[in-house]
Write a protein that holds these residues in place. Structure first.
Motif, PDB file in Angstrom:
ATOM      1  N   ASP A   1       0.947  -1.038   0.012  1.00 15.91           N
ATOM      2  CA  ASP A   1       0.185   0.006  -0.059  1.00 15.91           C
ATOM      3  C   ASP A   1       1.006   1.232  -0.047  1.00 15.91           C
ATOM      4  OD1 ASP A   1      -1.854   2.143   0.832  1.00 15.91           O
ATOM      5  OD2 ASP A   1      -2.878   0.658   2.194  1.00 15.91           O
TER       6      ASP A   1
ATOM      7  N   HIS B   1       0.147   4.164   0.917  1.00 15.95           N
ATOM      8  CA  HIS B   1       0.062   4.841   2.097  1.00 15.95           C
ATOM      9  C   HIS B   1       1.270   4.462   2.846  1.00 15.95           C
ATOM     10  CE1 HIS B   1      -4.073   5.766   0.562  1.00 15.95           C
ATOM     11  NE2 HIS B   1      -3.588   6.701   1.069  1.00 15.95           N
ATOM     12  N   ASP B   2       1.396   2.999   3.309  1.00 14.98           N
ATOM     13  CA  ASP B   2       2.124   2.491   4.159  1.00 14.98           C
ATOM     14  C   ASP B   2       3.752   2.954   3.804  1.00 14.98           C
ATOM     15  OD1 ASP B   2       0.436   1.074   5.482  1.00 14.98           O
ATOM     16  OD2 ASP B   2       0.758  -0.796   4.452  1.00 14.98           O
TER      17      ASP B   2
ATOM     18  N   ASN C   1       3.857   6.589   4.914  1.00 15.86           N
ATOM     19  CA  ASN C   1       3.726   6.751   6.155  1.00 15.86           C
ATOM     20  C   ASN C   1       5.130   6.245   6.967  1.00 15.86           C
ATOM     21  OD1 ASN C   1       1.211   7.735   6.660  1.00 15.86           O
ATOM     22  ND2 ASN C   1       0.378   5.700   6.766  1.00 15.86           N
ATOM     23  N   GLU C   2       5.525   5.388   6.471  1.00 19.80           N
ATOM     24  CA  GLU C   2       7.041   4.741   7.195  1.00 19.80           C
ATOM     25  C   GLU C   2       8.184   5.772   6.987  1.00 19.80           C
ATOM     26  OE1 GLU C   2       7.047   1.379   8.251  1.00 19.80           O
ATOM     27  OE2 GLU C   2       9.189   1.272   8.734  1.00 19.80           O
TER      28      GLU C   2
ATOM     29  N   PRO D   1      -3.223  -1.309  -4.535  1.00 24.20           N
ATOM     30  CA  PRO D   1      -1.913  -1.807  -3.877  1.00 24.20           C
ATOM     31  C   PRO D   1      -0.991  -2.141  -5.274  1.00 24.20           C
ATOM     32  CG  PRO D   1      -3.678  -3.336  -3.369  1.00 24.20           C
ATOM     33  CD  PRO D   1      -4.291  -2.116  -4.272  1.00 24.20           C
TER      34      PRO D   1
ATOM     35  N   PHE E   1       9.543  -2.892  -1.319  1.00 21.70           N
ATOM     36  CA  PHE E   1       9.176  -1.948   0.130  1.00 21.70           C
ATOM     37  C   PHE E   1      10.447  -1.339   0.407  1.00 21.70           C
ATOM     38  CE2 PHE E   1       7.714  -0.173   3.686  1.00 21.70           C
ATOM     39  CZ  PHE E   1       6.414   0.423   3.690  1.00 21.70           C
TER      40      PHE E   1
ATOM     41  N   HIS F   1       3.096 -11.909   7.087  1.00 24.69           N
ATOM     42  CA  HIS F   1       1.877 -12.065   6.088  1.00 24.69           C
ATOM     43  C   HIS F   1       1.448 -13.353   6.233  1.00 24.69           C
ATOM     44  CE1 HIS F   1       4.233  -8.516   4.516  1.00 24.69           C
ATOM     45  NE2 HIS F   1       3.123  -7.812   5.114  1.00 24.69           N
TER      46      HIS F   1
ATOM     47  N   ARG G   1      -3.541  -6.624   1.604  1.00 22.29           N
ATOM     48  CA  ARG G   1      -3.399  -5.172   1.328  1.00 22.29           C
ATOM     49  C   ARG G   1      -4.749  -4.577   1.407  1.00 22.29           C
ATOM     50  NH1 ARG G   1       1.137  -4.550   3.357  1.00 22.29           N
ATOM     51  NH2 ARG G   1       2.979  -6.063   2.345  1.00 22.29           N
TER      52      ARG G   1
ATOM     53  N   ALA H   1      -6.583  -2.150   3.996  1.00 25.70           N
ATOM     54  CA  ALA H   1      -6.950  -0.854   3.574  1.00 25.70           C
ATOM     55  C   ALA H   1      -8.321  -0.546   3.945  1.00 25.70           C
ATOM     56  CB  ALA H   1      -6.736  -0.631   2.096  1.00 25.70           C
TER      57      ALA H   1
ATOM     58  N   ARG I   1      -8.868  -0.438   7.691  1.00 23.30           N
ATOM     59  CA  ARG I   1      -8.482   1.035   8.254  1.00 23.30           C
ATOM     60  C   ARG I   1      -9.273   2.128   7.944  1.00 23.30           C
ATOM     61  NH1 ARG I   1      -2.157   0.430   6.037  1.00 23.30           N
ATOM     62  NH2 ARG I   1      -1.476  -0.414   7.927  1.00 23.30           N
TER      63      ARG I   1
ATOM     64  N   SER J   1      -5.152   7.272   6.634  1.00 17.43           N
ATOM     65  CA  SER J   1      -3.700   7.514   6.013  1.00 17.43           C
ATOM     66  C   SER J   1      -2.564   7.426   7.100  1.00 17.43           C
ATOM     67  CB  SER J   1      -3.842   8.504   5.401  1.00 17.43           C
ATOM     68  OG  SER J   1      -4.072   9.959   5.875  1.00 17.43           O
ATOM     69  N   ILE J   2      -2.898   7.768   8.357  1.00 19.69           N
ATOM     70  CA  ILE J   2      -2.201   7.686   9.403  1.00 19.69           C
ATOM     71  C   ILE J   2      -2.500   6.654  10.506  1.00 19.69           C
ATOM     72  CG2 ILE J   2      -0.621   8.714  11.054  1.00 19.69           C
ATOM     73  CD1 ILE J   2      -1.416  11.303   9.599  1.00 19.69           C
ATOM     74  N   PRO J   3      -2.509   5.259   9.943  1.00 20.08           N
ATOM     75  CA  PRO J   3      -3.019   4.321  11.171  1.00 20.08           C
ATOM     76  C   PRO J   3      -2.339   4.085  12.507  1.00 20.08           C
ATOM     77  CG  PRO J   3      -1.936   3.312   9.436  1.00 20.08           C
ATOM     78  CD  PRO J   3      -1.866   4.718   9.002  1.00 20.08           C
TER      79      PRO J   3
ATOM     80  N   THR K   1       1.628  -1.267   9.942  1.00 19.30           N
ATOM     81  CA  THR K   1       2.607  -1.925   8.923  1.00 19.30           C
ATOM     82  C   THR K   1       3.753  -2.090   9.568  1.00 19.30           C
ATOM     83  OG1 THR K   1       1.042  -1.123   7.403  1.00 19.30           O
ATOM     84  CG2 THR K   1       3.251  -1.969   6.700  1.00 19.30           C
TER      85      THR K   1
ATOM     86  N   SER L   1       6.922  -2.898   7.746  1.00 18.52           N
ATOM     87  CA  SER L   1       7.351  -3.079   6.333  1.00 18.52           C
ATOM     88  C   SER L   1       8.119  -4.161   5.921  1.00 18.52           C
ATOM     89  CB  SER L   1       8.100  -1.777   5.819  1.00 18.52           C
ATOM     90  OG  SER L   1       9.100  -1.570   6.842  1.00 18.52           O
TER      91      SER L   1
ATOM     92  N   TYR M   1       2.079  -7.176   9.912  1.00 20.19           N
ATOM     93  CA  TYR M   1       1.362  -6.175  10.774  1.00 20.19           C
ATOM     94  C   TYR M   1       1.123  -6.351  12.306  1.00 20.19           C
ATOM     95  CZ  TYR M   1      -0.579  -4.996   6.124  1.00 20.19           C
ATOM     96  OH  TYR M   1      -0.740  -4.630   4.958  1.00 20.19           O
TER      97      TYR M   1
END
Lengths: 375, 227
Positions: free
Chosen positions: A225, A227-228, A231-232, A256, A261, B175, B195, B199, B202, B210-212, B217, B219, B223
């Motif tokens: 995503d 967004h992720d 955000n990261e 997605p 990443f 995952h 994903r 989404a 959320r 957009s700012i969970p 995540t 990366s 999760y």
């Protein structure tokens, strides 16, 4: 080589005499089967051969000697200088003249040939010298350039490494050796933490660069995503970005995408970090993403000074730093970003915005996933 | 914490061990150390260890092998310490029973928070049908989710996903672990499903999708349900 062997005049004359003597001896035997006219041709042949490698003097000697021998031993009446027939006198005269001309001409040709060879050798030597000189000049220039590059690299990296290390040593030493009020203690400790983070970032960049150089960057795309991703990066740069207005713009229906990443995070991190280093505080840093025609597009904008137009093509070069950049930074961040984007078979460009600041555009081919999944 | 917990640190770097000793002692832990895998196994068996910090790069044994050895009998939390860019190892470690991971260099505050979360999680009986997190309540019996008291409509899959993460609050789920649990073995590669559902979730439960802050995540790993 041959010339050297017969260099000394005496040995040349000796050889001429020996050759004439030997040939005459053979001819003396052959005279039983051949006419004395044929013998003259054999002698002439021998003189011609001598002319190809002996000097003019020995050739003259050989010609005269063989004419004399031919007269005395072969022309009838034999064993006398006397010649009976008029045509034999004529032939002897012609033999002598032909042998002479032969000798002189051959010697002259040889001399010219030698001159030509000498000239060629000289030209070759000059050419070689010239080539060596220019190669040396090139090499010197190359060495000078790589030396310069090495020095630049060395200076910037040693500076970048030393500053945080100096901070950590100085601050911790100060904490150890004297008693500080609480506020100062906190400040010193914060400096240590900041310096360590800076050192860590530099090591990260150096490792990434060496991975890129070693061709060991192979993207492993998976569904992510965007967004992720954003955000990261914003989370990791929280402190730097707190001085700016950060505008994130990602469409509601952003699907997605399949990307690596870690690599793309590093790309975005380096670009946003770069913006935060050069843009004035409280200005806007924009991060936007959209998907179109199989491409994931990312744009990073800032209101910093932008890039000098004449240097804009160079900024992705390794260790390149725009003239007058503030201290700090190694000139690695943007070239790593470019390397990682290209590892995704994507493109990264930069331009100055018409109303001030810089804009980086990235587009990378990425699979997407639009199909609705229900339960 | 009423009673000091025993923590075993298995790491061959003296400086790191000393640093952890200072930090963890200051935070009320009893520290035990091992510089090798062998020592670690012995130490864990002889002391009543509540939590293990395991460095994956040990001199005598591969960290992942050691982890499997521990998991044959040790059921309490194990947190993996490793260097960056070792995502594959992290995933393998989490899949083979590690509770959490931290990449070096890490901040000690973060380490202590993760250790407390892992310890709390291991002590919860897991039979509480109602999971709560901030403004969110998840009733696992009636399958009702409320945010600030308002019922939120979730699909069955969305609910299962949320409940799974919430039950493991504070812990990273890879995952693969999530896909296996929710969709089954046939879907281990289908990360795009994940994903999409994350989404969607959320949008329904986060204050700002957009700012969970709830569905976090990790990366490249998985999760984590945030507190």
């Amino acid at each position: 080589m041959k010339r050297n062997i017969f260099k000394s005049g005496i040995s040349q004359y000796a050889l001429a005499v020996a050759a004439v003597a030997a040939t005459s001896a053979i001819c003396y035997v052959l005279a039983r089967y051949l006419g004395y006219q044929s013998i003259s041709l054999i002698l002439l042949f021998m003189v011609s051969i001598l002319a190809t490698f002996l000097g003019i003097g020995p050739v003259l000697l050989a010609a005269s000697l063989s004419a004399f021998i031919w007269d005395v031993f072969f022309i009838p009446p034999r064993y006398t200088i006397h010649i009976e027939r008029t045509e034999d006198i004529l032939m002897l005269g012609m033999f002598f003249i032909i042998a002479l001309i032969n000798g002189v001409l051959t010697t002259r040709i040889r001399k010219q040939e030698r001159l030509a060879r000498d000239r060629e050798e000289r030209t070759n030597a000059l050419y070689q010298l010239n080539r060596n000189l220019s190669a040396a000049a090139n090499k010197a220039q190359f060495l000078e350039e790589s030396d310069k590059l090495y020095k630049t690299l060395f200076n910037s990296i040693s500076h970048e490494l030393r500053i945080p290390v100096a901070t950590i040593m100085g601050a911790s030493d100060s904490l150890l050796s004297s008693v500080h009020p609480e506020a100062i203690r906190v400040e010193l400790l914060t400096e240590i933490l900041k310096a360590s983070e800076r050192l860590n970032r530099l090591i990260e960049n150096l490792l990434n660069m060496s991975r890129l150089e070693g061709g060991r960057i192979k993207p492993r795309p998976d569904w992510h995503d965007v967004h992720d991703l954003v955000n990261e990066v914003c989370e990791n740069l929280k402190e730097e970005l707190s001085r700016f207005r950060v505008q994130v713009n990602i469409p509601e229906d952003m699907p997605p995408v399949k990307i690596d990443f870690g690599l793309m995070e590093q790309v975005l991190y380096n670009l946003v970090h770069n913006a935060s280093q050069y843009a004035p505080p409280s200005t806007e840093i924009g991060i936007s993403a959209f998907y179109s025609d199989g491409l994931l597009n990312l744009q990073i904008t800032d209101r910093g000074p932008g890039f000098p137009e004449n240097e804009i093509s160079l900024i992705f070069n390794k260790f390149y730093r725009v003239g007058g950049s503030k201290p700090g930074g190694t000139g690695l961040g943007l070239s790593i970003a470019k390397g990682f984007v290209e590892a995704h078979k994507g493109m990264i460009t930069v331009e100055n915005r018409s109303d001030g600041g810089a804009m980086f555009r990235i587009s990378i081919p990425a699979e997407t996933f639009r199909e609705d999944i229900n339960q | 914490m009423n009673q000091a917990e025993n923590v075993l640190i298995i790491d061959d770097e003296v400086q790191i061990r000393r640093l952890l000793e200072i930090t963890l002692t200051a935070n009320g832990f009893n520290t035990f150390f091992a510089a090798s895998g062998k020592e670690g196994l012995v130490s864990a068996a002889t002391h009543n260890i509540s939590i293990i910090l395991l460095d994956l790069g040990l001199p005598d044994i591969d960290g992942l092998d050691l982890l499997s050895k521990f998991r044959e009998w040790y059921t309490k939390p194990i947190i993996i310490l490793t260097v960056r860019d070792a995502e594959e190892d992290i995933i393998k470690a989490l899949d083979s029973g590690a509770n959490d991971y931290l990449t070096k260099p890490f901040r000690s505050g973060e380490l202590v928070a993760r250790m407390r979360a892992a310890l709390r999680l291991s002590k919860e009986k897991g039979d509480n049908p109602v999971l709560e997190s901030g403004s969110l309540t998840i009733d696992t019996v009636s399958h009702i989710v409320r945010k600030n008291g308002v019922i939120i409509k979730l699909t069955t899959t969305e609910f299962s996903l949320l409940a799974l993460l919430a039950r493991n609050k504070g812990r990273v789920l890879t995952h693969q672990q999530i896909l296996k649990e929710i969709w089954g073995f046939g879907y281990l590669e289908q990360t795009q499903y994940l994903r999409v559902f994350i989404a969607q979730l959320r949008k329904k439960i986060e204050d700002d999708p957009s700012i969970p802050t709830l569905l976090i995540t990790e990366s490249g790993i998985g999760y984590r349900f945030g507190a």
